[in-house]
Design a protein around this motif. Structure first.
Motif, PDB file in Angstrom:
ATOM      1  N   THR A  75      -7.458  18.184 145.294  1.00  0.00           N
ATOM      2  CA  THR A  75      -6.063  17.532 145.075  1.00  0.00           C
ATOM      3  C   THR A  75      -5.358  18.756 144.512  1.00  0.00           C
ATOM      4  O   THR A  75      -5.784  19.393 143.458  1.00  0.00           O
ATOM      5  N   PHE A  76      -4.263  19.353 145.015  1.00  0.00           N
ATOM      6  CA  PHE A  76      -3.381  20.259 144.593  1.00  0.00           C
ATOM      7  C   PHE A  76      -1.877  19.867 144.204  1.00  0.00           C
ATOM      8  O   PHE A  76      -1.404  19.111 144.883  1.00  0.00           O
ATOM      9  N   THR A  77      -1.146  20.509 143.348  1.00  0.00           N
ATOM     10  CA  THR A  77       0.055  20.229 143.013  1.00  0.00           C
ATOM     11  C   THR A  77       0.742  21.535 142.863  1.00  0.00           C
ATOM     12  O   THR A  77       0.234  22.433 142.561  1.00  0.00           O
ATOM     13  N   CYS A  78       2.097  21.450 143.111  1.00  0.00           N
ATOM     14  CA  CYS A  78       3.197  22.681 142.931  1.00  0.00           C
ATOM     15  C   CYS A  78       3.791  22.519 141.536  1.00  0.00           C
ATOM     16  O   CYS A  78       4.122  21.467 141.239  1.00  0.00           O
ATOM     17  N   PRO A  79       3.870  23.742 141.085  1.00  0.00           N
ATOM     18  CA  PRO A  79       4.703  23.589 139.899  1.00  0.00           C
ATOM     19  C   PRO A  79       6.008  23.180 140.016  1.00  0.00           C
ATOM     20  O   PRO A  79       6.762  23.195 141.164  1.00  0.00           O
ATOM     21  N   GLY A  80       6.701  22.412 139.055  1.00  0.00           N
ATOM     22  CA  GLY A  80       8.075  21.991 139.382  1.00  0.00           C
ATOM     23  C   GLY A  80       9.295  22.953 139.713  1.00  0.00           C
ATOM     24  O   GLY A  80       8.974  24.457 139.344  1.00  0.00           O
ATOM     25  N   GLY A  81      10.010  22.680 140.522  1.00  0.00           N
ATOM     26  CA  GLY A  81      11.021  23.732 140.591  1.00  0.00           C
ATOM     27  C   GLY A  81      10.570  24.503 142.108  1.00  0.00           C
ATOM     28  O   GLY A  81      11.484  25.315 142.722  1.00  0.00           O
ATOM     29  N   THR A  82       9.372  24.103 142.586  1.00  0.00           N
ATOM     30  CA  THR A  82       8.988  24.930 143.665  1.00  0.00           C
ATOM     31  C   THR A  82       9.698  24.647 144.951  1.00  0.00           C
ATOM     32  O   THR A  82      10.077  23.487 145.112  1.00  0.00           O
ATOM     33  N   ASN A  83       9.958  25.603 145.708  1.00  0.00           N
ATOM     34  CA  ASN A  83      10.787  25.205 147.044  1.00  0.00           C
ATOM     35  C   ASN A  83      10.186  25.789 148.170  1.00  0.00           C
ATOM     36  O   ASN A  83      10.157  27.277 148.172  1.00  0.00           O
ATOM     37  N   MET A 112     -20.421  22.259 156.811  1.00  0.00           N
ATOM     38  CA  MET A 112     -20.161  21.493 158.079  1.00  0.00           C
ATOM     39  C   MET A 112     -21.029  20.454 158.006  1.00  0.00           C
ATOM     40  O   MET A 112     -22.296  20.404 157.719  1.00  0.00           O
ATOM     41  N   ALA A 113     -20.561  19.332 158.645  1.00  0.00           N
ATOM     42  CA  ALA A 113     -21.509  18.084 158.611  1.00  0.00           C
ATOM     43  C   ALA A 113     -20.869  17.227 160.098  1.00  0.00           C
ATOM     44  O   ALA A 113     -19.995  17.403 160.304  1.00  0.00           O
ATOM     45  N   ASP A 114     -21.938  16.460 160.685  1.00  0.00           N
ATOM     46  CA  ASP A 114     -21.572  15.626 161.676  1.00  0.00           C
ATOM     47  C   ASP A 114     -21.268  14.228 161.262  1.00  0.00           C
ATOM     48  O   ASP A 114     -22.019  13.563 161.253  1.00  0.00           O
ATOM     49  N   ILE A 115     -19.970  14.111 160.734  1.00  0.00           N
ATOM     50  CA  ILE A 115     -19.508  12.966 160.159  1.00  0.00           C
ATOM     51  C   ILE A 115     -19.666  11.705 161.339  1.00  0.00           C
ATOM     52  O   ILE A 115     -20.199  10.645 160.804  1.00  0.00           O
ATOM     53  N   ASN A 116     -19.065  12.026 162.457  1.00  0.00           N
ATOM     54  CA  ASN A 116     -19.142  10.986 163.409  1.00  0.00           C
ATOM     55  C   ASN A 116     -20.758  10.388 163.595  1.00  0.00           C
ATOM     56  O   ASN A 116     -21.112   9.328 164.002  1.00  0.00           O
ATOM     57  N   GLY A 117     -21.456  11.383 163.904  1.00  0.00           N
ATOM     58  CA  GLY A 117     -22.924  11.205 164.065  1.00  0.00           C
ATOM     59  C   GLY A 117     -23.725  10.458 162.924  1.00  0.00           C
ATOM     60  O   GLY A 117     -24.527   9.546 163.221  1.00  0.00           O
ATOM     61  N   GLN A 118     -23.133  10.485 161.807  1.00  0.00           N
ATOM     62  CA  GLN A 118     -23.731   9.904 160.735  1.00  0.00           C
ATOM     63  C   GLN A 118     -23.147   8.919 159.989  1.00  0.00           C
ATOM     64  O   GLN A 118     -23.378   8.192 159.214  1.00  0.00           O
ATOM     65  N   CYS A 119     -21.983   8.523 160.711  1.00  0.00           N
ATOM     66  CA  CYS A 119     -20.983   7.678 160.181  1.00  0.00           C
ATOM     67  C   CYS A 119     -21.833   6.269 159.893  1.00  0.00           C
ATOM     68  O   CYS A 119     -22.588   5.665 160.734  1.00  0.00           O
ATOM     69  N   LYS A 154     -17.584  12.785 151.046  1.00  0.00           N
ATOM     70  CA  LYS A 154     -17.393  13.961 149.981  1.00  0.00           C
ATOM     71  C   LYS A 154     -18.987  14.745 149.882  1.00  0.00           C
ATOM     72  O   LYS A 154     -18.927  15.741 149.772  1.00  0.00           O
ATOM     73  N   ASP A 155     -19.835  13.978 149.814  1.00  0.00           N
ATOM     74  CA  ASP A 155     -21.252  14.586 149.983  1.00  0.00           C
ATOM     75  C   ASP A 155     -21.306  15.374 151.306  1.00  0.00           C
ATOM     76  O   ASP A 155     -22.010  16.570 150.955  1.00  0.00           O
ATOM     77  N   ARG A 156     -20.782  15.366 152.268  1.00  0.00           N
ATOM     78  CA  ARG A 156     -21.023  16.081 153.655  1.00  0.00           C
ATOM     79  C   ARG A 156     -19.898  17.097 153.556  1.00  0.00           C
ATOM     80  O   ARG A 156     -19.982  18.235 154.088  1.00  0.00           O
ATOM     81  N   CYS A 157     -18.673  16.872 152.924  1.00  0.00           N
ATOM     82  CA  CYS A 157     -17.593  17.908 153.066  1.00  0.00           C
ATOM     83  C   CYS A 157     -17.069  17.988 151.613  1.00  0.00           C
ATOM     84  O   CYS A 157     -15.999  17.470 151.524  1.00  0.00           O
ATOM     85  N   ARG A 158     -17.547  18.687 150.583  1.00  0.00           N
ATOM     86  CA  ARG A 158     -17.116  18.801 149.398  1.00  0.00           C
ATOM     87  C   ARG A 158     -15.745  19.237 149.149  1.00  0.00           C
ATOM     88  O   ARG A 158     -15.175  18.837 148.055  1.00  0.00           O
ATOM     89  N   ASP A 159     -15.128  19.994 149.970  1.00  0.00           N
ATOM     90  CA  ASP A 159     -13.770  20.465 149.724  1.00  0.00           C
ATOM     91  C   ASP A 159     -12.674  19.515 150.471  1.00  0.00           C
ATOM     92  O   ASP A 159     -11.321  19.541 150.299  1.00  0.00           O
ATOM     93  N   ALA A 160     -13.437  18.327 151.114  1.00  0.00           N
ATOM     94  CA  ALA A 160     -12.351  17.375 151.794  1.00  0.00           C
ATOM     95  C   ALA A 160     -11.902  16.380 150.607  1.00  0.00           C
ATOM     96  O   ALA A 160     -12.453  16.013 149.871  1.00  0.00           O
ATOM     97  N   TYR A 161     -10.665  15.879 150.972  1.00  0.00           N
ATOM     98  CA  TYR A 161     -10.128  14.823 150.252  1.00  0.00           C
ATOM     99  C   TYR A 161     -10.461  13.496 150.910  1.00  0.00           C
ATOM    100  O   TYR A 161     -10.520  13.078 152.090  1.00  0.00           O
ATOM    101  N   SER A 162     -11.397  12.905 149.946  1.00  0.00           N
ATOM    102  CA  SER A 162     -11.916  11.398 150.576  1.00  0.00           C
ATOM    103  C   SER A 162     -11.424  10.202 149.933  1.00  0.00           C
ATOM    104  O   SER A 162     -11.488   9.261 150.572  1.00  0.00           O
ATOM    105  N   TYR A 163     -10.642  10.212 148.884  1.00  0.00           N
ATOM    106  CA  TYR A 163      -9.909   8.963 148.649  1.00  0.00           C
ATOM    107  C   TYR A 163      -8.732   9.395 147.489  1.00  0.00           C
ATOM    108  O   TYR A 163      -8.963  10.544 146.966  1.00  0.00           O
ATOM    109  N   PRO A 164      -7.726   8.909 147.456  1.00  0.00           N
ATOM    110  CA  PRO A 164      -6.654   8.953 146.493  1.00  0.00           C
ATOM    111  C   PRO A 164      -7.225   9.503 145.136  1.00  0.00           C
ATOM    112  O   PRO A 164      -8.137   8.653 144.537  1.00  0.00           O
ATOM    113  N   LYS A 165      -6.734  10.403 144.469  1.00  0.00           N
ATOM    114  CA  LYS A 165      -7.074  10.850 143.084  1.00  0.00           C
ATOM    115  C   LYS A 165      -8.640  11.301 143.066  1.00  0.00           C
ATOM    116  O   LYS A 165      -9.249  10.960 142.187  1.00  0.00           O
TER     117      LYS A 165
END
Length: 79
Positions: free
Chosen positions: A64-72, A1-8, A47-58
């Motif tokens: 980043t997770f994808t589902c197998p083709g045909g997933t419903n 956990m990190a204080d993103i707002n306080g360290q922004c 990313k340094d403060r929240c390693r599991d967070a998605y911080s930018y595209p790709k």
């Protein structure tokens, strides 16, 4: 956990929070519209403060997770 707002970083500060760099600068470097992008100092801040967070595209394979083709899936929102 990190204080993103306080360290922004100053350039991303907004009342009550922290903007993302794409919203502030509107540059491909931060928005990754071209399909080829990499981390920036600002994306690394998040990313340094929240390693599991998605911080930018790709971002990376850890957030980043994808589902197998045909997933419903059925999405149900609870009250």
């Amino acid at each position: 956990m990190a204080d993103i707002n306080g360290q922004c970083p100053n350039e991303l500060k907004t009342p009550g929070g922290c903007h993302n760099p794409c919203t502030v600068f509107k540059m491909d470097k931060y928005c990754c519209n071209s399909g080829t992008c990499g981390p920036t100092n600002l994306s690394r801040f998040f990313k340094d403060r929240c390693r599991d967070a998605y911080s930018y595209p790709k971002d990376d394979p850890t957030s980043t997770f994808t589902c197998p083709g045909g997933t419903n899936y059925r999405v149900v929102f609870c009250p």
